[in-house]
Design a protein around this motif. Sequence first.
Motif, PDB file in Angstrom:
ATOM      1  N   LEU A  34       3.174   2.098  -2.754  1.00 49.88           N
ATOM      2  CA  LEU A  34       2.771   2.748  -4.072  1.00 49.88           C
ATOM      3  C   LEU A  34       2.492   4.194  -3.813  1.00 49.88           C
ATOM      4  O   LEU A  34       2.811   5.099  -4.445  1.00 49.88           O
ATOM      5  CB  LEU A  34       1.576   1.916  -4.632  1.00 49.88           C
ATOM      6  N   ALA A  35       2.002   4.289  -2.569  1.00 52.75           N
ATOM      7  CA  ALA A  35       1.479   5.678  -2.284  1.00 52.75           C
ATOM      8  C   ALA A  35       2.500   6.743  -2.253  1.00 52.75           C
ATOM      9  O   ALA A  35       2.480   8.097  -2.517  1.00 52.75           O
ATOM     10  CB  ALA A  35       0.493   5.571  -1.071  1.00 52.75           C
ATOM     11  N   MET A  70       3.504   5.916  16.657  1.00 54.99           N
ATOM     12  CA  MET A  70       3.329   6.969  17.372  1.00 54.99           C
ATOM     13  C   MET A  70       4.361   7.946  17.408  1.00 54.99           C
ATOM     14  O   MET A  70       4.385   9.074  17.234  1.00 54.99           O
ATOM     15  CB  MET A  70       2.514   6.694  18.716  1.00 54.99           C
ATOM     16  N   ILE A 105       1.286   1.192  10.748  1.00 46.90           N
ATOM     17  CA  ILE A 105       0.564   0.046  11.818  1.00 46.90           C
ATOM     18  C   ILE A 105       0.081  -1.130  11.189  1.00 46.90           C
ATOM     19  O   ILE A 105       0.226  -2.128  11.313  1.00 46.90           O
ATOM     20  CB  ILE A 105      -0.724   0.821  12.616  1.00 46.90           C
ATOM     21  N   CYS A 148       0.768  -1.219  -0.062  1.00 48.76           N
ATOM     22  CA  CYS A 148      -0.014  -0.017   0.000  1.00 48.76           C
ATOM     23  C   CYS A 148       0.929   1.318  -0.134  1.00 48.76           C
ATOM     24  O   CYS A 148       0.740   1.984  -0.948  1.00 48.76           O
ATOM     25  CB  CYS A 148      -0.969  -0.165   1.330  1.00 48.76           C
ATOM     26  N   ASP A 172       5.569   9.442  14.478  1.00 49.34           N
ATOM     27  CA  ASP A 172       4.716  10.465  13.847  1.00 49.34           C
ATOM     28  C   ASP A 172       4.895  11.714  14.540  1.00 49.34           C
ATOM     29  O   ASP A 172       5.118  12.737  13.940  1.00 49.34           O
ATOM     30  CB  ASP A 172       3.321  10.111  14.024  1.00 49.34           C
ATOM     31  N   ILE A 173       5.192  11.565  15.916  1.00 48.36           N
ATOM     32  CA  ILE A 173       5.447  12.833  16.572  1.00 48.36           C
ATOM     33  C   ILE A 173       6.787  13.548  16.136  1.00 48.36           C
ATOM     34  O   ILE A 173       7.075  14.520  16.014  1.00 48.36           O
ATOM     35  CB  ILE A 173       5.301  12.515  18.185  1.00 48.36           C
ATOM     36  N   LYS A 229       6.405  15.070  12.762  1.00 45.63           N
ATOM     37  CA  LYS A 229       5.759  16.491  13.265  1.00 45.63           C
ATOM     38  C   LYS A 229       6.689  17.721  13.676  1.00 45.63           C
ATOM     39  O   LYS A 229       6.455  18.698  13.137  1.00 45.63           O
ATOM     40  CB  LYS A 229       4.586  16.153  13.905  1.00 45.63           C
ATOM     41  N   GLY A 256       1.087  12.516   4.976  1.00 49.12           N
ATOM     42  CA  GLY A 256      -0.389  12.271   5.538  1.00 49.12           C
ATOM     43  C   GLY A 256      -0.798  11.137   6.067  1.00 49.12           C
ATOM     44  O   GLY A 256       0.193  10.758   7.285  1.00 49.12           O
ATOM     45  N   PRO A 257      -1.587  10.451   5.931  1.00 43.75           N
ATOM     46  CA  PRO A 257      -1.937   9.196   6.714  1.00 43.75           C
ATOM     47  C   PRO A 257      -1.149   8.105   6.472  1.00 43.75           C
ATOM     48  O   PRO A 257      -1.203   7.144   7.363  1.00 43.75           O
ATOM     49  CB  PRO A 257      -3.587   8.746   6.109  1.00 43.75           C
ATOM     50  N   TYR A 258      -0.269   8.184   5.627  1.00 43.27           N
ATOM     51  CA  TYR A 258       0.704   6.916   5.358  1.00 43.27           C
ATOM     52  C   TYR A 258       1.446   6.581   6.566  1.00 43.27           C
ATOM     53  O   TYR A 258       2.101   5.523   6.430  1.00 43.27           O
ATOM     54  CB  TYR A 258       1.362   6.842   3.919  1.00 43.27           C
ATOM     55  N   VAL A 259       1.965   7.952   7.202  1.00 43.73           N
ATOM     56  CA  VAL A 259       2.797   7.299   8.290  1.00 43.73           C
ATOM     57  C   VAL A 259       1.850   6.425   9.316  1.00 43.73           C
ATOM     58  O   VAL A 259       2.366   5.370   9.887  1.00 43.73           O
ATOM     59  CB  VAL A 259       3.227   8.641   9.025  1.00 43.73           C
ATOM     60  N   GLY A 260       0.714   6.876   9.648  1.00 38.34           N
ATOM     61  CA  GLY A 260       0.073   6.115  10.592  1.00 38.34           C
ATOM     62  C   GLY A 260      -0.353   4.719  10.095  1.00 38.34           C
ATOM     63  O   GLY A 260      -0.688   3.812  10.856  1.00 38.34           O
ATOM     64  N   LEU A 261      -0.536   4.454   8.918  1.00 42.92           N
ATOM     65  CA  LEU A 261      -0.816   3.364   8.087  1.00 42.92           C
ATOM     66  C   LEU A 261       0.498   2.437   8.113  1.00 42.92           C
ATOM     67  O   LEU A 261       0.210   1.246   7.582  1.00 42.92           O
ATOM     68  CB  LEU A 261      -0.972   3.532   6.697  1.00 42.92           C
TER      69      LEU A 261
END
Lengths: 205, 197
Positions: free
Chosen positions: A31-32, A83, A108, A28, A86-87, A90, A101-106
């Motif tokens: 590719l993103a 987490m 998981i 996922c 991510d911090i 940021k 964007g959300p791909y860091v969280g993804l």
Amino acid sequence: MAADTAKSLFRKGVWGENPVFRQILGICSALAVTNLMTNTFIMGVSLIFVTAMSNATVSALRRITPGRIRMMVQVLIIASYVMIVDIVLKAYLPEISEALGPYVGLIITNCIIMGRCEGYARNNPVWLSFLDGIASGTGYALVLLVIAFVRELLGFGTVFGHPVMPSWWVPWTIMVMAPAGFFMLGLFIWVAYQFEKPEEKKAPR
Amino acid sequence: METTLSAPVIFFAAIFTNNILLANFLGMCSFLAISRELKSAVGLGLAVTFVMTCTTAINFLVYHHLLVPFGLVHFRYIVFIIVIAAFVQLVEMVIDRYSPALYVVLGVFLPLITVNCAILGVCLFMIIRHYNFIQSVAYGFGGGLGWLLAITALAGIREKIRKAPIPKALEGPGISLIVAGLMALSFMAFSGMIQIG
């Protein structure tokens, strides 16, 4: 398995059992994020960190984790490290964090990490698990960088943001959009499988 | 920074222009693994749609009424994944208890869904894009339907492709990715209609 050395782990992680094109895991994000090399690089480093650390943690806790809830425990360990990543992103690299964007969280739900925790760290000592995490993460990051190199070069005419193509070059906009991600990975897998030994052949499609 | 798009617009955009799979690459692992047969692809797609719609709603409420007031937004990854896992577990038990027929169709796919990145991805997108409750649910439902559409189409194509002469090394994941790329290309034709995020 007990006789794994650092060298054999890396050989497996980067080529023999490469998570992306051998096991088709974690594609996922493969590719993103691969339309810019800088983003890809950060993503790769984050993934190496998370895989290595959660592998080590799962391995350290392997004797006291009840078998039935181990998946949940693994997910929580992975989520904690994500987490942290991510911090940190940021705080120090806000614009890249924005772009990913959300791909860091993804990370998981990136199956590579889960796969290594379940398939390796659960039965192996801490140090080897840590190395295994780094090896698999490196395999993933290298594939991503190759794909990102081609996509950024053809799509923007740049490498790591530096223009390298001559001025008459017309960027192929399609390369930075979604379909080219699929095409590139498909072609990459094709090339990689071409070098595969016949007896490793997977089940028919 | 509230987005002004109405819920139906977001719903259609999530299916066509911003298809969660073909434009955002989410849920690829199960997309490639389960798309060998049309029947199981549809089953998984339905399960994903259902879980996605419900978890988007639950996670929206949890995020805005628990995490934000208490200043715990950094914990959202952990909380979201727990909510998803717990919800999937619950649904599995309920279906198993009350509808064995449905369990046969959907049950086997439910554990897979917890690690389907599309579900978590939709929850994260809804936070990033500042959707309100109705918009989030519309996005979750549309995203699920879009995913169902994509996996059904790919499974149908793969059933036909089995008879085609393709290079040995390209078989399996390779050709599936190329097919998915062509699908993404054709879905780009919709992009003139609406754009979100």
